[in-house]
Each structure stands twice: as structure tokens, then as C-alpha cells.
Design a protein around this motif. Structure first.
Motif, PDB file in Angstrom:
ATOM      1  N   ILE A  37       6.705   6.667   9.891  1.00 37.57           N
ATOM      2  CA  ILE A  37       5.592   7.023   9.004  1.00 37.57           C
ATOM      3  C   ILE A  37       5.370   8.533   9.036  1.00 37.57           C
ATOM      4  O   ILE A  37       5.148   9.168   8.006  1.00 37.57           O
ATOM      5  CB  ILE A  37       4.311   6.265   9.415  1.00 37.57           C
ATOM      6  N   PHE A  72      -3.959  14.128  -6.404  1.00 40.59           N
ATOM      7  CA  PHE A  72      -4.087  12.713  -6.080  1.00 40.59           C
ATOM      8  C   PHE A  72      -3.174  12.348  -4.907  1.00 40.59           C
ATOM      9  O   PHE A  72      -3.598  11.704  -3.945  1.00 40.59           O
ATOM     10  CB  PHE A  72      -3.739  11.862  -7.311  1.00 40.59           C
ATOM     11  N   VAL A  83      -3.880   4.366   7.342  1.00 30.18           N
ATOM     12  CA  VAL A  83      -4.240   2.942   7.342  1.00 30.18           C
ATOM     13  C   VAL A  83      -3.052   2.103   7.789  1.00 30.18           C
ATOM     14  O   VAL A  83      -3.189   1.154   8.578  1.00 30.18           O
ATOM     15  CB  VAL A  83      -4.705   2.515   5.933  1.00 30.18           C
ATOM     16  N   LEU A  84      -1.880   2.489   7.336  1.00 30.56           N
ATOM     17  CA  LEU A  84      -0.665   1.750   7.698  1.00 30.56           C
ATOM     18  C   LEU A  84      -0.363   1.888   9.191  1.00 30.56           C
ATOM     19  O   LEU A  84      -0.018   0.903   9.869  1.00 30.56           O
ATOM     20  CB  LEU A  84       0.498   2.283   6.864  1.00 30.56           C
ATOM     21  N   ALA A  87      -2.742  -0.221  11.067  1.00 30.72           N
ATOM     22  CA  ALA A  87      -2.372  -1.635  10.937  1.00 30.72           C
ATOM     23  C   ALA A  87      -1.183  -1.951  11.833  1.00 30.72           C
ATOM     24  O   ALA A  87      -1.149  -2.993  12.501  1.00 30.72           O
ATOM     25  CB  ALA A  87      -2.035  -1.952   9.488  1.00 30.72           C
TER      26      ALA A  87
ATOM     27  N   VAL B  34       6.560  -1.863   4.782  1.00 29.58           N
ATOM     28  CA  VAL B  34       5.503  -1.258   3.980  1.00 29.58           C
ATOM     29  C   VAL B  34       5.643   0.257   3.988  1.00 29.58           C
ATOM     30  O   VAL B  34       5.465   0.915   2.957  1.00 29.58           O
ATOM     31  CB  VAL B  34       4.100  -1.665   4.481  1.00 29.58           C
ATOM     32  N   ALA B  35       5.982   0.823   5.150  1.00 34.96           N
ATOM     33  CA  ALA B  35       6.191   2.277   5.218  1.00 34.96           C
ATOM     34  C   ALA B  35       7.300   2.686   4.263  1.00 34.96           C
ATOM     35  O   ALA B  35       7.169   3.673   3.530  1.00 34.96           O
ATOM     36  CB  ALA B  35       6.531   2.698   6.651  1.00 34.96           C
ATOM     37  N   ASP B  38       6.066   2.470   0.726  1.00 32.78           N
ATOM     38  CA  ASP B  38       5.215   3.617   0.426  1.00 32.78           C
ATOM     39  C   ASP B  38       6.073   4.815   0.020  1.00 32.78           C
ATOM     40  O   ASP B  38       5.830   5.457  -1.009  1.00 32.78           O
ATOM     41  CB  ASP B  38       4.368   3.944   1.665  1.00 32.78           C
ATOM     42  N   LEU B  69      -1.582   5.681  -8.507  1.00 37.20           N
ATOM     43  CA  LEU B  69      -2.853   5.019  -8.227  1.00 37.20           C
ATOM     44  C   LEU B  69      -2.625   3.576  -7.747  1.00 37.20           C
ATOM     45  O   LEU B  69      -3.149   3.161  -6.713  1.00 37.20           O
ATOM     46  CB  LEU B  69      -3.642   5.015  -9.539  1.00 37.20           C
ATOM     47  N   LEU B  70      -1.800   2.855  -8.488  1.00 35.88           N
ATOM     48  CA  LEU B  70      -1.589   1.449  -8.155  1.00 35.88           C
ATOM     49  C   LEU B  70      -0.846   1.307  -6.828  1.00 35.88           C
ATOM     50  O   LEU B  70      -1.162   0.421  -6.025  1.00 35.88           O
ATOM     51  CB  LEU B  70      -0.797   0.762  -9.273  1.00 35.88           C
ATOM     52  N   PHE B  72      -0.919   3.312  -4.300  1.00 40.10           N
ATOM     53  CA  PHE B  72      -1.858   3.620  -3.215  1.00 40.10           C
ATOM     54  C   PHE B  72      -2.693   2.393  -2.874  1.00 40.10           C
ATOM     55  O   PHE B  72      -2.788   1.975  -1.722  1.00 40.10           O
ATOM     56  CB  PHE B  72      -2.752   4.790  -3.634  1.00 40.10           C
ATOM     57  N   VAL B  75      -0.533  -0.307  -1.130  1.00 44.83           N
ATOM     58  CA  VAL B  75      -0.229  -0.080   0.286  1.00 44.83           C
ATOM     59  C   VAL B  75      -1.459  -0.352   1.151  1.00 44.83           C
ATOM     60  O   VAL B  75      -1.372  -0.981   2.209  1.00 44.83           O
ATOM     61  CB  VAL B  75       0.286   1.358   0.495  1.00 44.83           C
ATOM     62  N   ILE B  76      -2.621   0.099   0.673  1.00 43.78           N
ATOM     63  CA  ILE B  76      -3.852  -0.130   1.445  1.00 43.78           C
ATOM     64  C   ILE B  76      -4.102  -1.628   1.605  1.00 43.78           C
ATOM     65  O   ILE B  76      -4.406  -2.121   2.701  1.00 43.78           O
ATOM     66  CB  ILE B  76      -5.064   0.508   0.722  1.00 43.78           C
ATOM     67  N   ALA B  79      -1.633  -3.155   4.039  1.00 44.42           N
ATOM     68  CA  ALA B  79      -1.924  -2.732   5.407  1.00 44.42           C
ATOM     69  C   ALA B  79      -3.118  -3.497   5.962  1.00 44.42           C
ATOM     70  O   ALA B  79      -3.115  -3.938   7.112  1.00 44.42           O
ATOM     71  CB  ALA B  79      -2.182  -1.230   5.442  1.00 44.42           C
ATOM     72  N   ARG B  80      -4.152  -3.645   5.139  1.00 47.01           N
ATOM     73  CA  ARG B  80      -5.330  -4.412   5.558  1.00 47.01           C
ATOM     74  C   ARG B  80      -4.938  -5.848   5.895  1.00 47.01           C
ATOM     75  O   ARG B  80      -5.448  -6.448   6.834  1.00 47.01           O
ATOM     76  CB  ARG B  80      -6.367  -4.433   4.435  1.00 47.01           C
TER      77      ARG B  80
END
Lengths: 110, 86, 157
Positions: A37, A72, A83-84, A87, B34-35, B38, B69-70, B72, B75-76, B79-80
């Protein structure tokens, strides 16, 4: 003048692409998810910013919109990485054997 | 000349994409994937910008922005989910 | 948060006068983001002190410098055959009180050489560090936090 700006833009694009490549390389070579990361987020942020700057040099009338995209990315990219990483740590992702110290785990264990 | 530089950049970006794709399929953990995802999406933004340059059409920039935007949010959310379920 | 989302989306749909797929999708995405950002009202963005514009600009350039340094650092590590790493998780403390200040600090740390914010707990931040110089709180804070904190303390307190 135009060719100078064009050349500068091209070089920015190549520099940006190179940083993206380093990010990809880091993603493959780094030993655990946290280090991946780390490499991923830094390299892709600057790589994208450079690419956007290059595009702005080549198409100056796009500058505002490119800046919007850049801002952005600058704001959201580190947030999603953080956050990743959290997690990953909370779901006990495997840490590299090199990891010297983990004060987060120490504190949560206490 | 500039065209040539754009193509070189596109090749490097493509290589970066393949490396990230390798990590995406290899894993091993979900967090790794996921990383990699991203990184893949952020690389895609650069790809879209390069396409916009080659085609000379600014409309692609809107695509890039919405895409950023999407991804981001995506990924959030994932991750949650890894952290404690939805 | 939900009511804000619904009203934003409704406004968007009225504005467009269309229920076409792409219009709805963009509306949903934008409304979600806005509702998420502004779930506590606009308070976060009001924390910045406008009379510190000069410091903000200097902070931005300091940050850019650190970002470039971070990337050269990543390149150096990734290209080295031996992959020189001594990673670890360290704990640091911030003097910043405001939420926006802390958010920017955490973001800045993530994008600067070798450090990644992993978790926050009040004034404590947990940082993943690619090359741990010192696991002591004071030394790690001095190395990681202090540079940004000086600017952010003026900007946000």
C-alpha cells in the motif's frame, strides 16, 4: 513556444507513467500488504499528478478540469489507503517477517 | 514528436497496469487484492486522460472524474467490509 | 445524512428532467459523496483560518516537495535488488485539535517518505514506517509529525 510546451507536456507524461510503473513494481515486489500500500499510494498519486500536468501542458484549455481531478486524487487517495491499511491490520493480514515492531498491536492487546 | 512521447507513456502505463493486475490475481489476502484494485483504478484515470489527449476530446475528463469518485467510494466500502462486515 | 442524500438526488433529477441511466448514476454518486462529506454540516471546512493563506501556500509547496521525495524513495527501494526494508508500526502523538487539521496531517503523512497512517485514536496516530529509525514515541513524532504540524497548527490549530 508551442513545441516547447508540447515537449514539456510529453516529458511530464513520461515521468508520470514512470512513477506509475514504480508503483506497480512496488505492488509486486514488496513483501507484505502494508508495504505494498505504501508503494502503491505514493507512486500512483504523484504519477497521476504528473500525467495530469502533462495533459495540461498539451491542452492548456483543459487545465481547470485537470486540476479538479488532481485535487480530488490528492485528497481521496491517501484516505482510501489509510482505510485499507487499517482494515488490513484489523483483519490480521499477514505481516512481513522483517516487521521490527508493532505498537498498534501492542496497544490493542493491552 | 509529442504523439510519440504519448505512446511511450502509454506503454509504461500499460506495463504498470499489468504489474498491478498480477498482484490483483495473486493476492494472497483480500487486502492485497483491494490494494491492487485501488492502484488499477488510479492507473485507469491516467489511461483515460491519455485517451482524451489522443482523441483530443475533453468529454473524457468528465469520465475520469466520475471514475475517480466511484472507485474511491468502492475501495472505502470494500475496506469497511473487510473490517467488520457491511 | 439520508435526508440530505434524498433531497440532493431529487434536486438533481428535477434539474435534469430525465430518468436516463447515466443521469441517475451521476446523481446517485454525487449525492452520496456530498451527503457523506456534509453529514455534520459544513463544520469541517469552516475550521480553516482564512488569514493564514500564506502559510497554506507554503504548506502546499512543502507537501509537494515531500511527495516528490517520497516517490524517489519508493523508486530507490523498489529498484534495489535487495529490497532494503525494516518496516514496523510506530505510535506518534499530535498537538492538533481540529478534525480537519488531523485529517490533513494523516493524509500528508501517508503521502510522504516511507510512512503510512494506519489508525487514529484521539491524539495518537499509528504509522506504518518502511524503515523504522526509532520506535520511541518522541523520536518518531519528531521525525514524522513535526514538519507538517508546524504549518497545520497555524492553519487549523
Amino acid at each position: 513556444m508551442n513545441t516547447v510546451l508540447g515537449l514539456l507536456g510529453g516529458l511530464f507524461l513520461i515521468a508520470g507513467a514512470a512513477f506509475l510503473l514504480f508503483g506497480g513494481l512496488g505492488l509486486v515486489r514488496m513483501p507484505d500488504v502494508f508495504n505494498r500500500i505504501q508503494a502503491g499510494t505514493k507512486a500512483t498519486t504523484l504519477g497521476t499528478l504528473f500525467s495530469l500536468a502533462g495533459a495540461a501542458c498539451l491542452q492548456p484549455e483543459w487545465t481547470l478540469k485537470l486540476m479538479l481531478i488532481g485535487l480530488f486524487i490528492l485528497f481521496t487517495n491517501p484516505i482510501s489507503s489509510q482505510v485499507l491499511a487499517r482494515a488490513a491490520h484489523r483483519s490480521h493480514a499477514e505481516k512481513s517477517a522483517l516487521t521490527a515492531v508493532d505498537r498498534l498491536e501492542d496497544d490493542q492487546g493491552a | 514528436m509529442v504523439e510519440f512521447l504519448i505512446y511511450i507513456a502509454a506503454m509504461l502505463v500499460g506495463l504498470a497496469f499489468l504489474l498491478a493486475l498480477y498482484r490483483f490475481f495473486k493476492g494472497p489476502s483480500a487486502a492485497d487484492r483491494v490494494a491492487a484494485f485501488d492502484v488499477l483504478t488510479i492507473i485507469t484515470i491516467t489511461v483515460i486522460v491519455l485517451v482524451a489527449l489522443v482523441e483530443g476530446r475533453a468529454i473524457y475528463l468528465d469520465v475520469a472524474l466520475i471514475y475517480a469518485l466511484l472507485s474511491f467510494l468502492g475501495v472505502i466500502v470494500v475496506a469497511r467490509y473487510l473490517e467488520r462486515g457491511l | 445524512m439520508i435526508s440530505l442524500f434524498v433531497s440532493l438526488l431529487l434536486f438533481w433529477l428535477l434539474l435534469n428532467g430525465s430518468l436516463a441511466g447515466d443521469v441517475v448514476m451521476v446523481g446517485v454518486a454525487a449525492s452520496l459523496l456530498l451527503a457523506f462529506l456534509f453529514r455534520d454540516g459544513l463544520a469541517i471546512f469552516a475550521e480553516w483560518r482564512p488569514n493564514t493563506l500564506a502559510t497554506t501556500v507554503r504548506y502546499f509547496f512543502f507537501f509537494l516537495k515531500e511527495l516528490v521525495k517520497a516517490n524517489l524513495n519508493v523508486a530507490k527501494i523498489v529498484l534495489a535488488p535487495s529490497l532494503p526494508l525494516t518496516p514496523g508500526f510506530v505510535k506518534v502523538r499530535t498537538r492538533l485539535k481540529s478534525r480537519m487539521g488531523r485529517l490533513l496531517l494523516a493524509n500528508s503523512i501517508t503521502l510522504t517518505p516511507g510512512t503510512l497512517t494506519v489508525d487514529m485514536d484521539g491524539e495518537w496516530l499509528y504509522i506504518h514506517w518502511v524503515s523504522v529509525d526509532s520506535a520511541e514515541i518522541e523520536a518518531a513524532t519528531a521525525a514524522i509529525v513535526t514538519g507538517f504540524e508546524e504549518y497545520l497548527e497555524v492553519m487549523y490549530g
